[in-house]
Design a protein around this motif. Structure first.
Motif, PDB file in Angstrom:
ATOM      1  N   LEU A   1       0.855  -1.176   0.000  1.00 40.58           N
ATOM      2  CA  LEU A   1       0.000   0.000   0.000  1.00 40.58           C
ATOM      3  C   LEU A   1       0.897   1.234   0.000  1.00 40.58           C
ATOM      4  N   ILE A   2       0.678   2.103  -0.953  1.00 38.60           N
ATOM      5  CA  ILE A   2       1.442   3.349  -1.042  1.00 38.60           C
ATOM      6  C   ILE A   2       0.474   4.493  -0.787  1.00 38.60           C
ATOM      7  N   LEU A   3       0.774   5.306   0.194  1.00 41.97           N
ATOM      8  CA  LEU A   3      -0.047   6.484   0.482  1.00 41.97           C
ATOM      9  C   LEU A   3       0.714   7.709   0.002  1.00 41.97           C
ATOM     10  N   MET A   4       0.074   8.474  -0.853  1.00 41.91           N
ATOM     11  CA  MET A   4       0.697   9.675  -1.390  1.00 41.91           C
ATOM     12  C   MET A   4      -0.218  10.863  -1.159  1.00 41.91           C
ATOM     13  N   ARG A   5       0.380  11.984  -0.998  1.00 39.32           N
ATOM     14  CA  ARG A   5      -0.365  13.234  -0.912  1.00 39.32           C
ATOM     15  C   ARG A   5      -0.340  13.860  -2.300  1.00 39.32           C
ATOM     16  N   HIS A   6      -1.344  14.632  -2.621  1.00 40.47           N
ATOM     17  CA  HIS A   6      -1.332  15.349  -3.892  1.00 40.47           C
ATOM     18  C   HIS A   6      -0.130  16.275  -3.940  1.00 40.47           C
ATOM     19  N   SER A   7       0.234  16.692  -5.131  1.00 38.23           N
ATOM     20  CA  SER A   7       1.332  17.644  -5.283  1.00 38.23           C
ATOM     21  C   SER A   7       0.912  19.025  -4.800  1.00 38.23           C
TER      22      SER A   7
ATOM     23  N   GLY B   1       4.016  22.206  -8.085  1.00 39.91           N
ATOM     24  CA  GLY B   1       3.380  20.905  -7.932  1.00 39.91           C
ATOM     25  C   GLY B   1       3.473  20.077  -9.203  1.00 39.91           C
ATOM     26  N   ILE B   2       3.297  20.720 -10.352  1.00 40.34           N
ATOM     27  CA  ILE B   2       3.416  20.020 -11.636  1.00 40.34           C
ATOM     28  C   ILE B   2       4.820  19.461 -11.799  1.00 40.34           C
ATOM     29  N   LYS B   3       5.833  20.265 -11.492  1.00 42.10           N
ATOM     30  CA  LYS B   3       7.231  19.812 -11.596  1.00 42.10           C
ATOM     31  C   LYS B   3       7.509  18.652 -10.636  1.00 42.10           C
ATOM     32  N   ARG B   4       6.999  18.760  -9.423  1.00 43.29           N
ATOM     33  CA  ARG B   4       7.240  17.697  -8.442  1.00 43.29           C
ATOM     34  C   ARG B   4       6.518  16.409  -8.807  1.00 43.29           C
ATOM     35  N   THR B   5       5.352  16.528  -9.427  1.00 41.86           N
ATOM     36  CA  THR B   5       4.635  15.337  -9.878  1.00 41.86           C
ATOM     37  C   THR B   5       5.465  14.606 -10.922  1.00 41.86           C
ATOM     38  N   HIS B   6       6.112  15.369 -11.796  1.00 41.90           N
ATOM     39  CA  HIS B   6       6.990  14.774 -12.804  1.00 41.90           C
ATOM     40  C   HIS B   6       8.147  14.024 -12.124  1.00 41.90           C
ATOM     41  N   LEU B   7       8.711  14.614 -11.098  1.00 43.23           N
ATOM     42  CA  LEU B   7       9.834  13.978 -10.389  1.00 43.23           C
ATOM     43  C   LEU B   7       9.412  12.668  -9.720  1.00 43.23           C
ATOM     44  N   ILE B   8       8.265  12.671  -9.046  1.00 46.82           N
ATOM     45  CA  ILE B   8       7.819  11.448  -8.380  1.00 46.82           C
ATOM     46  C   ILE B   8       7.425  10.394  -9.403  1.00 46.82           C
ATOM     47  N   GLY B   9       6.842  10.816 -10.521  1.00 49.81           N
ATOM     48  CA  GLY B   9       6.506   9.878 -11.579  1.00 49.81           C
ATOM     49  C   GLY B   9       7.754   9.214 -12.148  1.00 49.81           C
ATOM     50  N   ALA B  10       8.793  10.008 -12.377  1.00 50.37           N
ATOM     51  CA  ALA B  10      10.061   9.462 -12.887  1.00 50.37           C
ATOM     52  C   ALA B  10      10.675   8.503 -11.870  1.00 50.37           C
ATOM     53  N   TYR B  11      10.601   8.852 -10.599  1.00 43.56           N
ATOM     54  CA  TYR B  11      11.117   7.967  -9.547  1.00 43.56           C
ATOM     55  C   TYR B  11      10.365   6.638  -9.545  1.00 43.56           C
TER      56      TYR B  11
ATOM     57  N   ARG C   1      -6.882  19.083  -7.442  1.00 37.24           N
ATOM     58  CA  ARG C   1      -5.436  18.870  -7.318  1.00 37.24           C
ATOM     59  C   ARG C   1      -5.085  17.392  -7.251  1.00 37.24           C
ATOM     60  N   THR C   2      -5.950  16.604  -6.629  1.00 38.67           N
ATOM     61  CA  THR C   2      -5.706  15.162  -6.526  1.00 38.67           C
ATOM     62  C   THR C   2      -5.910  14.496  -7.880  1.00 38.67           C
ATOM     63  N   THR C   3      -6.959  14.907  -8.574  1.00 41.26           N
ATOM     64  CA  THR C   3      -7.224  14.380  -9.909  1.00 41.26           C
ATOM     65  C   THR C   3      -6.088  14.733 -10.861  1.00 41.26           C
ATOM     66  N   GLU C   4      -5.614  15.979 -10.804  1.00 38.61           N
ATOM     67  CA  GLU C   4      -4.503  16.400 -11.659  1.00 38.61           C
ATOM     68  C   GLU C   4      -3.231  15.622 -11.348  1.00 38.61           C
ATOM     69  N   THR C   5      -2.965  15.374 -10.076  1.00 40.75           N
ATOM     70  CA  THR C   5      -1.782  14.600  -9.702  1.00 40.75           C
ATOM     71  C   THR C   5      -1.840  13.214 -10.329  1.00 40.75           C
ATOM     72  N   ALA C   6      -2.969  12.543 -10.191  1.00 41.02           N
ATOM     73  CA  ALA C   6      -3.123  11.196 -10.757  1.00 41.02           C
ATOM     74  C   ALA C   6      -2.984  11.217 -12.278  1.00 41.02           C
ATOM     75  N   GLU C   7      -3.616  12.182 -12.930  1.00 39.72           N
ATOM     76  CA  GLU C   7      -3.544  12.274 -14.386  1.00 39.72           C
ATOM     77  C   GLU C   7      -2.123  12.491 -14.869  1.00 39.72           C
ATOM     78  N   ARG C   8      -1.342  13.259 -14.125  1.00 37.36           N
ATOM     79  CA  ARG C   8       0.043  13.522 -14.520  1.00 37.36           C
ATOM     80  C   ARG C   8       0.972  12.355 -14.220  1.00 37.36           C
ATOM     81  N   LEU C   9       0.579  11.461 -13.321  1.00 38.72           N
ATOM     82  CA  LEU C   9       1.394  10.276 -13.037  1.00 38.72           C
ATOM     83  C   LEU C   9       1.160   9.150 -14.050  1.00 38.72           C
ATOM     84  N   LEU C  10      -0.024   9.055 -14.603  1.00 38.32           N
ATOM     85  CA  LEU C  10      -0.369   7.948 -15.502  1.00 38.32           C
ATOM     86  C   LEU C  10       0.613   7.744 -16.654  1.00 38.32           C
ATOM     87  N   PRO C  11       1.115   8.795 -17.304  1.00 38.00           N
ATOM     88  CA  PRO C  11       2.063   8.556 -18.408  1.00 38.00           C
ATOM     89  C   PRO C  11       3.340   7.813 -17.993  1.00 38.00           C
TER      90      PRO C  11
END
Length: 85
Positions: A4-10, A30-40, A58-68
């Protein structure tokens, strides 16, 4: 074993011009940090089976930016619920 991974929105904007707290979007930081966590997550092969999020913008945007970052695999289902807000 399941993990289980618990994450906070960016990082989000301080205020929303469209409404209240629920409507706050991600900030540029937040957009830049979402990219960093996605790459990680991609580099460490951390691919969720499912994503549960609140219905806030903000939560929806975080998830959408992680999907790629999970490309090449079946996208995990994203389930949104106002009750998680």
């Amino acid at each position: 074993m399941k993990t289980l991974i618990l994450m906070r929105h960016s990082k989000a904007e301080t205020m929303s011009l469209l409404g209240g707290d629920h409507d706050r979007a991600l900030s540029q930081k937040g957009i830049k940090r979402t990219h960093l966590i996605g790459a990680y997550m991609q580099d460490h092969n951390i691919i969720p089976d499912a994503i549960l999020i609140s219905s806030s913008k903000r939560t929806t945007e975080t998830a959408e930016r992680l999907l790629p970052f999970f490309a090449g695999r079946e996208d995990p289902p994203v389930m949104s619920s106002r009750s998680l807000y």
